[in-house]
Scaffold this motif. Sequence first.
Motif, short mmCIF file in Angstrom:
data_model
loop_
_atom_site.label_atom_id
_atom_site.label_comp_id
_atom_site.label_asym_id
_atom_site.label_seq_id
_atom_site.Cartn_x
_atom_site.Cartn_y
_atom_site.Cartn_z
N LYS A 1 0.85 -1.18 -0.25
CA LYS A 1 0.12 -0.08 0.02
C LYS A 1 0.84 1.17 0.14
CE LYS A 1 -3.54 -2.23 2.64
NZ LYS A 1 -4.16 -2.55 3.91
N ILE A 2 0.56 2.43 -0.90
CA ILE A 2 1.29 3.55 -1.03
C ILE A 2 0.32 4.39 -0.49
CG2 ILE A 2 2.33 5.27 -2.19
CD1 ILE A 2 3.55 2.36 -2.39
N ILE A 3 0.84 5.18 0.87
CA ILE A 3 -0.09 6.09 1.19
C ILE A 3 0.59 7.41 1.11
CG2 ILE A 3 -0.90 6.72 3.45
CD1 ILE A 3 -1.08 3.97 4.43
N GLU A 4 -0.02 8.49 0.71
CA GLU A 4 0.26 9.66 0.30
C GLU A 4 0.69 10.64 1.79
OE1 GLU A 4 -1.66 13.69 -0.82
OE2 GLU A 4 -1.23 12.53 -2.69
N LEU A 5 1.97 11.14 2.07
CA LEU A 5 2.27 11.61 3.35
C LEU A 5 2.81 12.96 2.99
CD1 LEU A 5 3.54 8.48 5.48
CD2 LEU A 5 1.26 9.52 5.52
N THR A 6 2.42 13.81 2.19
CA THR A 6 3.04 15.06 1.69
C THR A 6 3.09 16.08 2.97
OG1 THR A 6 1.03 16.10 1.07
CG2 THR A 6 2.40 14.84 -0.50
N GLY A 7 3.91 17.02 2.90
CA GLY A 7 4.33 17.99 3.77
C GLY A 7 5.68 18.10 4.02
N HIS A 8 6.42 17.05 4.50
CA HIS A 8 7.94 17.19 4.55
C HIS A 8 8.41 17.36 3.30
CE1 HIS A 8 11.75 16.42 6.31
NE2 HIS A 8 11.99 15.30 5.26
N THR A 9 8.07 16.66 2.22
CA THR A 9 8.47 17.17 0.94
C THR A 9 7.06 17.04 0.32
OG1 THR A 9 8.56 14.97 -0.21
CG2 THR A 9 10.44 15.84 0.83
N MET A 10 7.02 17.49 -0.97
CA MET A 10 5.95 17.36 -1.74
C MET A 10 5.18 16.35 -2.41
SD MET A 10 5.06 20.94 -1.57
CE MET A 10 3.68 20.87 -2.34
N GLY A 11 6.13 15.27 -2.29
CA GLY A 11 5.62 14.03 -2.62
C GLY A 11 6.03 12.80 -1.84
N GLN A 12 6.17 13.03 -0.55
CA GLN A 12 6.53 11.88 0.49
C GLN A 12 5.18 10.87 0.31
OE1 GLN A 12 8.74 11.93 4.58
NE2 GLN A 12 6.65 12.50 4.74
N ILE A 13 5.87 9.55 0.65
CA ILE A 13 4.81 8.56 0.51
C ILE A 13 5.38 7.75 1.74
CG2 ILE A 13 4.09 8.50 -1.86
CD1 ILE A 13 5.97 6.22 -1.99
N GLY A 14 4.15 7.04 2.40
CA GLY A 14 4.50 5.95 3.31
C GLY A 14 4.39 4.65 2.33
N ILE A 15 4.72 3.46 3.12
CA ILE A 15 4.70 2.14 2.26
C ILE A 15 4.28 1.07 3.46
CG2 ILE A 15 5.99 0.14 1.20
CD1 ILE A 15 7.52 3.79 0.96
N VAL A 16 3.04 0.39 3.16
CA VAL A 16 2.61 -0.80 4.09
C VAL A 16 2.96 -2.01 3.45
CG1 VAL A 16 1.02 -1.66 5.14
CG2 VAL A 16 0.74 0.86 4.97
N THR A 17 3.63 -2.88 4.08
CA THR A 17 4.16 -4.12 3.48
C THR A 17 2.94 -5.06 3.67
OG1 THR A 17 5.10 -5.34 5.45
CG2 THR A 17 6.41 -3.65 4.29
N PRO A 18 3.13 -6.18 2.96
CA PRO A 18 2.19 -7.20 3.12
C PRO A 18 2.05 -7.70 4.74
CG PRO A 18 3.41 -7.76 1.23
CD PRO A 18 4.08 -6.49 1.85
N ASP A 19 3.08 -7.24 5.48
CA ASP A 19 2.67 -7.94 6.71
C ASP A 19 2.17 -6.68 7.64
OD1 ASP A 19 4.33 -10.18 6.44
OD2 ASP A 19 5.95 -9.18 6.34
N ASP A 20 1.55 -5.75 6.89
CA ASP A 20 1.05 -4.51 7.74
C ASP A 20 1.86 -3.58 8.63
OD1 ASP A 20 -1.48 -4.66 6.81
OD2 ASP A 20 -2.57 -5.70 8.54
N VAL A 21 3.37 -3.82 8.09
CA VAL A 21 4.51 -2.93 8.47
C VAL A 21 4.23 -1.59 7.82
CG1 VAL A 21 6.83 -2.63 9.36
CG2 VAL A 21 5.62 -4.92 9.57
N PHE A 22 4.11 -0.54 8.47
CA PHE A 22 3.91 0.90 8.03
C PHE A 22 5.04 1.68 8.07
CE2 PHE A 22 1.16 4.88 8.20
CZ PHE A 22 1.58 5.30 7.01
#
Length: 294
Positions: A140-161
Amino acid sequence: MKLHHVAGNTYYINYPSVVGVYKFDDDSCLLIDSGASPSFGTKTLKILDQMDLSVHGIINTHFHSDHSGGNAVIQEQTNCPIYASPVDKMFIENPLLSPFSVYSAYPLEPLKNKFVMNPYSKVTDVVEDGKILIKNKEFKIIELTGHTMGQIGIVTPDDVFFTGDAIISKHSLRKFPFLYMADLDSYLNTIEKLKNTNYPYVVVSHEGLLEDWREALEENERCIETIIQIILQNTGTPKSRETIIQEVINNLDLPINTSQYFLISASVSAYISYLHSKKMLKSVIEDKQVRFYR
C-alpha cells in the motif's frame, strides 16, 4: 549491523536513516529507502549478501539524500528498478533541484554536498496513493505530503507501515527541536491521516520500530505550534523573512552550518506561507523589503 525483524517477511537495517527490507519467497527483496550515502548503499549490499538476499528493487519514501543516497550504487550494481512518487522522481533524477530549491537559485558550492544533494539514480516506476503489486505481493502506498511535496508511506504485506519522515521521534526532537517542512498545510492533513491509521507496526526513518508513535505525533504537533508561536510573537511589527528565520533559530537554539541555515530557512518560509494563507500573517512592502506582520 544486522536485519531487525519486525513481522513476517519485513525487516529493517537500523542506520541513522532506516532502510526497510521486505523479503520475497525467492530470496530477493524490496528495499524501502537506501540510506544516507553511497557508502550506506554498499554496506546494505554486503549485509544482504551475507543473508543470501538479492535486491529486486528500491522504493523511496521521498527524495532527500539521507533516504535516497544509496540508490545509485545499488542500482548500478543490481540494475534494480526504483519506485518513487511523481514529484520526488523529479528530484531523484535531477539532484541539483534539491539545493536549488532551498537556495532559490543555482546553489552555493557548500550546498552541493551529500547531505543536501543526492547522487543521480533512475526512477523506473512512478507510484501514487493506492495499492501496487510487486512480485505478486500487495503493497500500500499512502500519500504523506508536507515534509516534501511527494513523500509517501509504504505498508508491506505484513502490515508494517514505513512512514518516512512523516513522524519524527520524541528522541530526535529532543536533540533537534525543529521540523523541516515544504508545505505545512499538507503536513497537518498528513498528521490527521496518520491519526486515523491503525497498523500494528510503525517504522519511522530516524528511530526504527516505534511503539509510542502516537505520542511522537503529538510531540510533532507541539513542535509545529512552538514554531508558529515564535513567528507570531515576533511579528507584532513588520519583519523581513530573514529576521523571522533568525528569531526561530535563536529561540530554538538550533545548531547552524551553511546547509542547516538554508534548510531551516526554506522550512520557516513554509511556516510563513501557511500563516499567510490562513490570514494569521499579512505582508507589506517597507523600505524596499517584503515584511510580515500579525
